[in-house]
Structures are given as C-alpha cells and as structure tokens.
Write an enzyme that holds these catalytic residues in place. Structure first.
Site, short mmCIF file in Angstrom:
data_model
loop_
_atom_site.label_atom_id
_atom_site.label_comp_id
_atom_site.label_asym_id
_atom_site.label_seq_id
_atom_site.Cartn_x
_atom_site.Cartn_y
_atom_site.Cartn_z
N SER A 147 0.47 -1.12 -0.01
CA SER A 147 -0.05 0.03 -0.13
C SER A 147 1.20 1.06 0.13
O SER A 147 2.05 1.10 0.61
CB SER A 147 -0.86 0.01 1.16
OG SER A 147 -1.25 2.14 1.71
N TYR A 160 -2.51 -1.13 10.29
CA TYR A 160 -1.93 -1.37 9.07
C TYR A 160 -1.32 -0.39 8.33
O TYR A 160 -0.19 -2.00 7.69
CB TYR A 160 -3.59 -0.92 8.21
CG TYR A 160 -3.61 -0.94 6.72
CD1 TYR A 160 -4.16 -1.75 6.41
CD2 TYR A 160 -3.22 0.31 6.00
CE1 TYR A 160 -4.78 -2.43 4.86
CE2 TYR A 160 -3.64 -0.52 4.97
CZ TYR A 160 -4.58 -1.31 4.32
OH TYR A 160 -3.79 -1.57 2.87
#
Length: 269
Positions: A147, A160
């Site tokens: 990401s 995350y």
C-alpha cells in the site's frame, strides 16, 4: 511475447474473491496461468469469482479455503497447492488484507493481532513455503500487494501501516536472498511490492458519498483524493493487475526488491 506467456504456470492470489485480488487473478488467467483463488465470501460469491477467472482464461481455476490467521491452515493450503500444481506455485500474490481505523490508544488488541496476522504474517508463511520450489525451478514471482501506507503513514491506522511497512521490508529481504536463483533465460526469482494509493473499489464508496456534499460522484472523488493523491483520479483494479502481469514476464528478471507506488504522486510530495 505471446499474450498467453504464463501458459503452464500456476498462480496463487490471496484475497482474490473480489477487488484488486480478483482483477489480478483474472489477468493471470488471461495470460494463460492456472489460478488458485483464496478469499472470503459466501458460497455464491466464491463460485462467481471462480467463474469469472475461468471465463478470463481457459478454465481450471480453483478456490482454496484457508483462514490466513491460522498458520496450520496456511500450511495445509500450501501443501494442497503443491499437489495441485505438481510441485508448488510459480507465482504468489499476497493480496489479502484488512484494516481498522481508530487512534492508537483505542485500537483493540484483537484487531492488531488479526491485521498483523493477515496482512503480514500470512505472507511470510506463504513465501517460506513456496519460494524454495521456485528456486529449484529457476523461476518464481512473489508480488506482495502492500500500500502507499507501506511507504508513508496516516493517523488512526497503526496496525495497517505497521503491517504494510513490514511487508515492504520482508519483500526486500526475500528479494536479496533469492536474487541469484535462476538466470535470464529461466526468468529468475523475484520479489516485489505494489503500493497502491486510492483504488476504485466498492469499499470506498461511503467515503466518496460523504464528500459529495450534494455534488456529483466525480466531485466526491476529487474531494476525497485532494487530501492525499495529487492526480485527483483513482487507479482501477485492472491497472494494478496489469502491473502484476508485467512483473511476471521473463524480461522483468532484474526487477526485484522494489516497492512500486501507484499513487498519483502521493509519495512524491
């Protein structure tokens, strides 16, 4: 090179019953690979995903069920895959991921554990089980869907961000360890991360809607992206998939250890 240059190859894509993972699975099938699907969903959703992947290629895809929080379940899945693929997968895409956005002090411990297990630890386990056979064959591709949050941080996403920074680091180590395996003609063994910014999936529709303020959907998209992504346009899942396919080409044998942002300039700032 033939558009079906992955004929005879087997790919596993985790988290591939929808979204980016499904797009990657379909793109691999279109390039000739036999694809193993892994991911959550109802029986109908899983059957639909398998049918879509089959329709994109020549058929023969299969869903492999495994709770990616469970090491034993991952080991069982990888053993089943080794039998199904006559020795192990040629291409491994670790795409499965979850998120829970709250401030650090409010983050439930169980959420931290689940996010780290699914987003990071499951990739470690699948890689340690798949990569030795890749080295023996002289060809292998590991593509970890990280990401933009594997390169920069945002508030309220501690587990995350930690998991995505972790998978970038894990990928670099594995890339170094396997860099000399194989050769130019065989294609070598490479490990790379793709680091998407905003990608157009159904999961972000509520965020777009919240920013429309009575305007068009496009206005909502631009308002959402203006916070981070200078291009003011999202990527499509199929565009992420196209990059994953490129990384599987023999010509990509010397592209390894990278973390490729697809983020409209987000990390250039």
């Amino acid at each position: 090179m033939s558009e079906t240059f992955l004929a005879g190859r087997t790919a596993l894509v985790t988290g591939s019953t929808s979204g980016i993972g499904l797009a990657i699975a379909k793109a691999f099938a279109a390039a000739g690979a036999r694809v193993a699907i892994n991911g959550l969903g109802s029986a109908e959703q899983i059957a639909s995903a398998v049918a879509e992947v089959d329709a994109a290629g020549t058929g023969g895809s299969r869903h492999f069920n495994a709770d990616l929080r469970d090491v034993t379940a991952i080991e069982t899945m990888m053993a089943d895959l080794a039998a199904w693929s006559n020795g192990g997968v040629d291409i491994l895409v670790n795409n499965a991921g979850i998120q829970h956005a709250v401030p650090l002090h409010d983050m439930p411990v169980a959420k931290w554990n689940d996010i780290i297990a699914i987003n990071l630890s499951s990739a470690f386990h699948s890689m340690r089980l798949a990569m030795p056979a890749m080295a023996q064959r002289g060809f292998g591709r590991v593509i970890n869907i990280a990401s933009v949050h594997g390169l920069v941080a945002s508030k309220d996403k501690a587990p995350y961000v930690a998991s995505k920074f972790g998978i970038v680091g894990l990928s670099k180590v594995a890339a170094l360890e396997y860099a000399a395996q194989g050769h130019r003609d065989s294609g070598g063994v490479t490990v790379n991360c793709i680091c998407p910014g905003w990608v157009e999936t159904p999961l972000i529709e509520p965020q777009i809607e919240a920013r429309r303020q009575g305007g068009s959907r496009d206005a909502g998209v631009r308002a959402l992206l203006s916070e981070k992504q200078p291009s003011l346009r999202m990527s499509l899942p199929a565009e992420i998939a196209a990059l994953a396919v490129f990384l599987c080409r023999r010509e990509a044998h010397n592209i390894t250890g990278t973390a490729m942002p697809v983020d409209g300039g987000w990390t250039a700032q």
